[in-house]
Write an enzyme that holds these catalytic residues in place. Sequence first.
Site, PDB file in Angstrom:
ATOM      1  N   LYS A  44       0.867  -1.173   0.000  1.00 38.56           N
ATOM      2  CA  LYS A  44       0.000   0.000   0.000  1.00 38.56           C
ATOM      3  C   LYS A  44       0.909   1.229   0.000  1.00 38.56           C
ATOM      4  CE  LYS A  44      -3.559   2.678   0.607  1.00 38.56           C
ATOM      5  NZ  LYS A  44      -4.477   2.897  -0.539  1.00 38.56           N
ATOM      6  N   LEU A  72      -5.362   7.286   0.229  1.00 41.55           N
ATOM      7  CA  LEU A  72      -4.008   6.904   0.656  1.00 41.55           C
ATOM      8  C   LEU A  72      -3.905   6.649   2.158  1.00 41.55           C
ATOM      9  CD1 LEU A  72      -2.140   9.442  -1.652  1.00 41.55           C
ATOM     10  CD2 LEU A  72      -2.432   6.983  -2.047  1.00 41.55           C
ATOM     11  N   CYS A 129      -0.694  11.756  -6.382  1.00 41.28           N
ATOM     12  CA  CYS A 129      -1.164  12.289  -5.111  1.00 41.28           C
ATOM     13  C   CYS A 129      -1.261  13.794  -5.222  1.00 41.28           C
ATOM     14  CB  CYS A 129      -0.209  11.972  -3.960  1.00 41.28           C
ATOM     15  SG  CYS A 129       0.953  10.675  -4.293  1.00 41.28           S
TER      16      CYS A 129
END
Length: 313
Positions: A44, A72, A129
Site C-alpha cells: 500500500k 491513501l 497524489c
Amino acid sequence: VKTSFAIGTLEFKNRVLVASGTFGYGDESLAPELLNELGGIITKSLSMKPRDGNPPTRIVETPSGMLNSIGLANIGVMKFVASKLPFLRTLDTAIIANIAASTIDEYCHVVDVLEEVDGVDGYEINVSCPNVKEGGLSFGTNCGMVEEITRRIRQRTHRPLIIKLTPNVTHISDFAKAAEDAGADAVSAINTLIGMAVDVKTRKPVLATVTGGLSGPAIKPVALAKVYEVARAVKIPVIGIGGIMTARDALEFLMVGASAVQVGTANFIDPESGITIARGIRTFCEENGCDDAGSLVGCLDAKTGLSVLDTWL
Ligand SMILES: Cc1cc2nc3c(=O)[nH]c(=O)nc-3n(C[C@H](O)[C@H](O)[C@H](O)COP(=O)(O)O)c2cc1C
C-alpha cells in the site's frame, strides 16, 4: 520454461506482482508458501506520517469495476518498518515499497527511512497524489514534477526505482520519457482513471469525495492502449496494470510491450489471483513451445504503421 526477469539488478521469479493498495502490506491474506509464488508484492502507498484517508463512502461497485477514494490511508513508514517488514523479510519474493507524498521532500524522507533498513528490494513511486505545495494538483499530471521527483529520489538510492504513471493525462508517453530521462529503472502503468457515481434518490455523489479512481476489467482496454503507447516510447521496462483478472489478460499486456504485470482489483475477488495468473502464464508458455516468457514481450503483430496517437484520426 524461464519465467524470471530483472529490473536493474533485481531479479523477479516471475512476471506477476500484486498492485499497491489491493494487497495491504502482504501479511493479511495468504500463507507464505503461496506468497512466494508471486513475482513480487507492492505495498500500500506509504507516507511519512500515518493517514486516515478520506471519509466514507469510499468504495462503490460499477459495471465491470469499482470506484475508490481511499485517500491513501496507511500506517506510515515508521510503523511499516517496525511491524510489517519483519514478516515481509521472511518471504522469498521481491518486496517493493510504494511511496505517496504531498511534497517532494516527503518522498525523499520516506526513501531515506527505507534506505536504512533491509528487506525493501525497490521502490514504486505513486505520483498520483495531490501536491500540497503546488496547490493540490497531482504531481503525476505535471511532466516537470515527475522528472524532478524521479531525479531527486534517484540521487538517494541504488535500489530499483519504478515510477507509477497516471492515465489522466493527454500523452502518457511524455511522462514515461520524463521518468526515463531522470533515471527511473522502470515505469508502471496505469493507476486508476478518474470516475464518479451518482445516487439518483438522494441526488448526491456516491463517493464522499465526489470523484474517485476507476479500476477493474472496465479499464483494461484503456490500460492496454496506454501500455502500448508507453512501451513504444521508452527503453526501460514497463509494468502493465489495469483490469487484469486472468492469465489471458496478463498475456495481452505482455504482448503489447509490458515486461511484467500487476494484479489489483482481482485480489478483492480472490487474493490468490496473482498466483493463478503466474501459473497460467507458465502453462501458456509450455503449451505454445515458448521457453522464455520474455519472448512474448512486445510480440504483438500490429499491421498498422500509424502512431498510437494518430489512430483515432
Ligand atoms: C482500493 C484500491 C486502492 C488503491 N490504492 C493504491 C495506492 O495506495 N497506491 C497506488 O499507487 N495505487 C493504488 N491503487 C491502484 C492500483 O494499484 C492499480 O493501479 C489500479 O487499481 C488498476 O489496476 P486494477 O484494475 O488491476 O485494479 C488502488 C486501487 C484500488 C482499487
